[in-house]
Write a protein that holds these residues in place. Structure first.
Motif, PDB file in Angstrom:
ATOM      1  N   ALA A 266      -9.863 -47.891  -3.605  1.00 53.55           N
ATOM      2  CA  ALA A 266     -10.561 -46.542  -3.553  1.00 53.55           C
ATOM      3  C   ALA A 266     -10.651 -45.874  -4.772  1.00 53.55           C
ATOM      4  O   ALA A 266      -9.798 -45.615  -5.557  1.00 53.55           O
ATOM      5  N   GLU A 267     -11.940 -45.577  -5.013  1.00 52.81           N
ATOM      6  CA  GLU A 267     -12.068 -44.984  -6.568  1.00 52.81           C
ATOM      7  C   GLU A 267     -12.960 -43.525  -6.306  1.00 52.81           C
ATOM      8  O   GLU A 267     -13.834 -43.529  -5.909  1.00 52.81           O
ATOM      9  N   SER A 268     -12.357 -42.668  -7.307  1.00 47.39           N
ATOM     10  CA  SER A 268     -13.062 -41.700  -7.257  1.00 47.39           C
ATOM     11  C   SER A 268     -13.373 -41.567  -8.814  1.00 47.39           C
ATOM     12  O   SER A 268     -14.527 -41.691  -9.065  1.00 47.39           O
ATOM     13  N   CYS A 269     -12.723 -41.090  -9.810  1.00 42.60           N
ATOM     14  CA  CYS A 269     -13.015 -40.913 -11.264  1.00 42.60           C
ATOM     15  C   CYS A 269     -13.519 -42.215 -12.097  1.00 42.60           C
ATOM     16  O   CYS A 269     -14.373 -42.213 -12.884  1.00 42.60           O
ATOM     17  N   THR A 270     -13.240 -43.524 -11.439  1.00 40.40           N
ATOM     18  CA  THR A 270     -13.700 -44.756 -12.225  1.00 40.40           C
ATOM     19  C   THR A 270     -15.108 -45.040 -11.655  1.00 40.40           C
ATOM     20  O   THR A 270     -15.487 -45.964 -11.938  1.00 40.40           O
ATOM     21  N   VAL A 293     -16.031 -46.350  -3.095  1.00 38.95           N
ATOM     22  CA  VAL A 293     -16.246 -45.568  -4.376  1.00 38.95           C
ATOM     23  C   VAL A 293     -16.694 -44.191  -3.661  1.00 38.95           C
ATOM     24  O   VAL A 293     -17.668 -43.749  -3.085  1.00 38.95           O
ATOM     25  N   THR A 294     -15.632 -43.159  -3.583  1.00 44.93           N
ATOM     26  CA  THR A 294     -15.669 -41.918  -2.780  1.00 44.93           C
ATOM     27  C   THR A 294     -15.501 -40.693  -3.973  1.00 44.93           C
ATOM     28  O   THR A 294     -14.462 -40.363  -4.244  1.00 44.93           O
ATOM     29  N   TYR A 295     -16.448 -40.421  -4.456  1.00 46.60           N
ATOM     30  CA  TYR A 295     -16.782 -39.518  -5.752  1.00 46.60           C
ATOM     31  C   TYR A 295     -16.713 -38.134  -4.970  1.00 46.60           C
ATOM     32  O   TYR A 295     -16.002 -37.380  -5.849  1.00 46.60           O
ATOM     33  N   SER A 296     -17.224 -37.726  -4.318  1.00 48.12           N
ATOM     34  CA  SER A 296     -17.118 -36.253  -3.513  1.00 48.12           C
ATOM     35  C   SER A 296     -15.906 -36.290  -2.217  1.00 48.12           C
ATOM     36  O   SER A 296     -15.757 -37.209  -1.898  1.00 48.12           O
ATOM     37  N   ASN A 297     -15.731 -34.963  -2.431  1.00 52.77           N
ATOM     38  CA  ASN A 297     -15.017 -34.834  -1.351  1.00 52.77           C
ATOM     39  C   ASN A 297     -15.243 -35.333   0.099  1.00 52.77           C
ATOM     40  O   ASN A 297     -14.524 -35.663   0.954  1.00 52.77           O
TER      41      ASN A 297
END
Length: 400
Positions: A266-270, A293-297
Motif C-alpha cells: 500500500a503506497e502513498s508517498c511513493t 496506490v492510495t495518495y489521497s485520504n
C-alpha cells in the motif's frame, strides 16, 4: 584481460538533454565477462572530435565501440569522420537491401527507409557493414593497428540488438568472473573492517557501492578466487542478500517464493514505486499480488479501509495510518505479508512535528502488524527512492 573503450557521440548527451545509456549497458556486460573497460567518453557531433577519438585509442585498446551519429540527418557525422580517418570514400552496402526486405510488408516504413538509403546505407570503403536487426541504420566495423572498431546507432534498442549480434560471447553467463554481495544495515567502513582478507587481497578488485540502507560489494578476479571471497564475505554478515540477488526487490521475490507466500503493498508517498520495483523482476506475478496506490485520504479510507477517525486524530503520516494501510493491503489482496508507506516527500508539506522526509512504514503479517518511522534526507526523488529501499528491506527481513 582484454581492454575496451566505449564512446557515445552526441551534443545532446553533453548538454544533458538526453541521458547516455548505451555505454552503461555495454560496460556492464564487458565487465561481467572479464574485460577491462579503460574509458567511457562522450564526444561532440563533429568530424574533428570523432577523428581525434579514433586517433587517440586505435592501437591502444583491443576494442573501441562507438554509439551514435549514424542516422540520416545533418548532425550525424560518424560515418563521414570514419571515412576521413581511413582515408577513403563511402560506398553503398548491399546489407541495406536486407533491411528493406525485412519491412517489405509495411509500405510506409519501407518508403521511409528507402528515402534514407543515400545516408544510412553508406559505409566507408575500407570498412565492412554491420547488419541492423532492429532498425534501419547500418553499423560500421573495421580493424586497424590491433584495434577493432565497431560503430553502432545510438538508439538503445538497436545498439543492444547489434552488440548481441556482434559480440555474443560477452553475454554468456559462463564468462562471468565477478560476484555481488549486498549487505544491509551497516556503513561501508564497518563492512571493510570485517573482511580484511578480501579487501587487501592484491589478486582481487573490490568496489564498494553504498546506497543506504545497503552496501554492495563487487568482487572481481579469477573465478576460483572470487568464489572463495564471496563465501567468506557472506559468512561474516547476518543481513546479506541471497546469492544471485542483485537488488532488494529480487531478494523479496526470492524469499516469498522460498516461503510459498503472497505479498502486497500500500503506497502513498511513493506512488507505486514499490510495486514497480517488484514487477521489474520477471515472474514476480507468482508471489506479488498487487500494490494499492492510495495518495489521497479518501483513497486510504475507501480502498484500504483506513478509519476516518485515525486520519482525524493522527493524520495520514502516522504509525496508526501506516499500520491500517498495511492491514488493508493484506486483506484486499489476500496476501500473507504487506508493506505500507506514508510520508512527506517534499519539497512542501512538512511541519515542525513532521518535517519533510518523515516516512512511516507499516508491516502486516499473520503474526500481527508493526510500524516504524524514518527521517530520510534528500530531495523529493531521493526521499522516495530511499523509502522504496527501506520498505523492501524490512519486508524481506519480516519474511525471514
Amino acid at each position: 584481460m582484454s581492454s575496451a573503450v566505449l564512446a557515445a557521440i552526441g551534443d545532446e548527451l553533453l548538454s544533458g538533454v538526453r541521458l547516455e545509456k548505451n555505454c552503461n549497458f555495454m560496460a556492464y556486460h564487458l565487465h561481467n565477462s572479464g574485460w577491462e573497460v579503460k574509458r567511457i567518453e562522450v564526444v561532440p557531433d563533429t568530424d574533428k572530435d570523432i577523428q581525434d577519438l579514433l586517433s587517440h585509442w586505435i592501437g591502444h585498446t583491443e576494442l573501441l565501440i562507438l554509439s551514435g551519429g549514424l542516422g540520416p540527418t545533418h548532425d550525424d557525422k560518424t560515418r563521414y569522420a570514419i571515412a576521413k580517418y581511413l582515408g577513403c570514400g563511402l560506398r553503398e552496402d548491399s546489407l541495406y537491401d536486407k533491411i528493406l526486405l525485412r519491412v517489405k510488408d509495411d509500405p510506409e516504413r519501407f518508403a521511409r527507409i528507402e528515402r534514407s538509403r543515400y545516408t544510412q546505407a553508406m559505409i566507408p570503403e575500407n570498412a565492412s557493414a554491420v547488419y541492423n536487426p532492429a532498425g534501419s541504420a547500418l553499423g560500421i566495423r573495421f580493424t586497424r593497428e590491433g584495434t577493432t572498431v565497431i560503430a553502432l546507432p545510438g538508439v538503445p534498442m538497436e545498439y543492444e540488438a547489434m552488440t548481441r549480434q556482434e559480440l555474443p560471447e560477452i553475454f554468456s553467463p559462463s564468462n562471468h568472473c565477478w560476484a555481488s554481495v549486498i549487505i544491509l544495515g551497516l556503513p561501508e567502513m564497518s563492512i571493510v573492517e570485517k573482511i580484511p582478507e578480501v579487501i587487501n587481497n592484491p589478486s582481487l578488485h573490490v568496489s564498494i557501492l553504498p546506497a543506504f540502507p545497503q552496501v554492495e560489494l563487487i568482487i572481481r578476479g579469477k573465478p576460483e578466487l572470487v568464489a572463495e571471497a564471496e563465501d567468506l564475505t557472506r559468512s561474516r554478515f547476518a543481513d546479506v542478500l541471497p546469492k544471485g540477488c542483485h537488488s532488494l526487490a529480487e531478494a523479496v521475490i526470492h524469499e516469498a517464493r522460498a516461503k510459498g507466500v503472497k505479498i502486497a503493498c500500500a503506497e502513498s508517498c511513493t506512488g507505486g514505486m514499490i510495486g514497480a520495483a517488484l514487477t521489474d523482476i520477471a515472474g514476480s506475478s507468482d508471489v506479488f499480488s498487487g500494490s494499492a496506490v492510495t495518495y489521497s485520504n479518501n483513497a486510504k479510507v475507501n480502498i484500504l479501509g483506513v478509519r476516518e477517525e485515525t486520519l482525524r486524530l493522527h493524520g495520514a503520516v502516522s504509525p496508526e495510518c501506516a499500520q491500517e494501510m498495511a492491514q488493508g493491503a493484506r486483506r484486499i489482496y489476500g496476501a500473507d505479508y504487506a508493506v505500507a508507506v506514508t510520508g512527506i516527500a517534499g519539497p512542501d508539506g512538512g511541519t515542525e512535528a513532521k518535517p519533510v522526509g518523515t516516512v512511516w512504514f507499516g508491516l502486516a503479517g499473520s503474526d500481527g502488524t508493526v510500524s516504524f518511522m524514518k527521517n530520510l534526507p534528500g530531495n523529493r526523488g531521493e526521499v522516495r527512492t530511499r523509502t522504496v529501499r527501506f520498505a523492501l528491506a524490512e519486508l524481506w527481513r519480516k519474511m525471514r
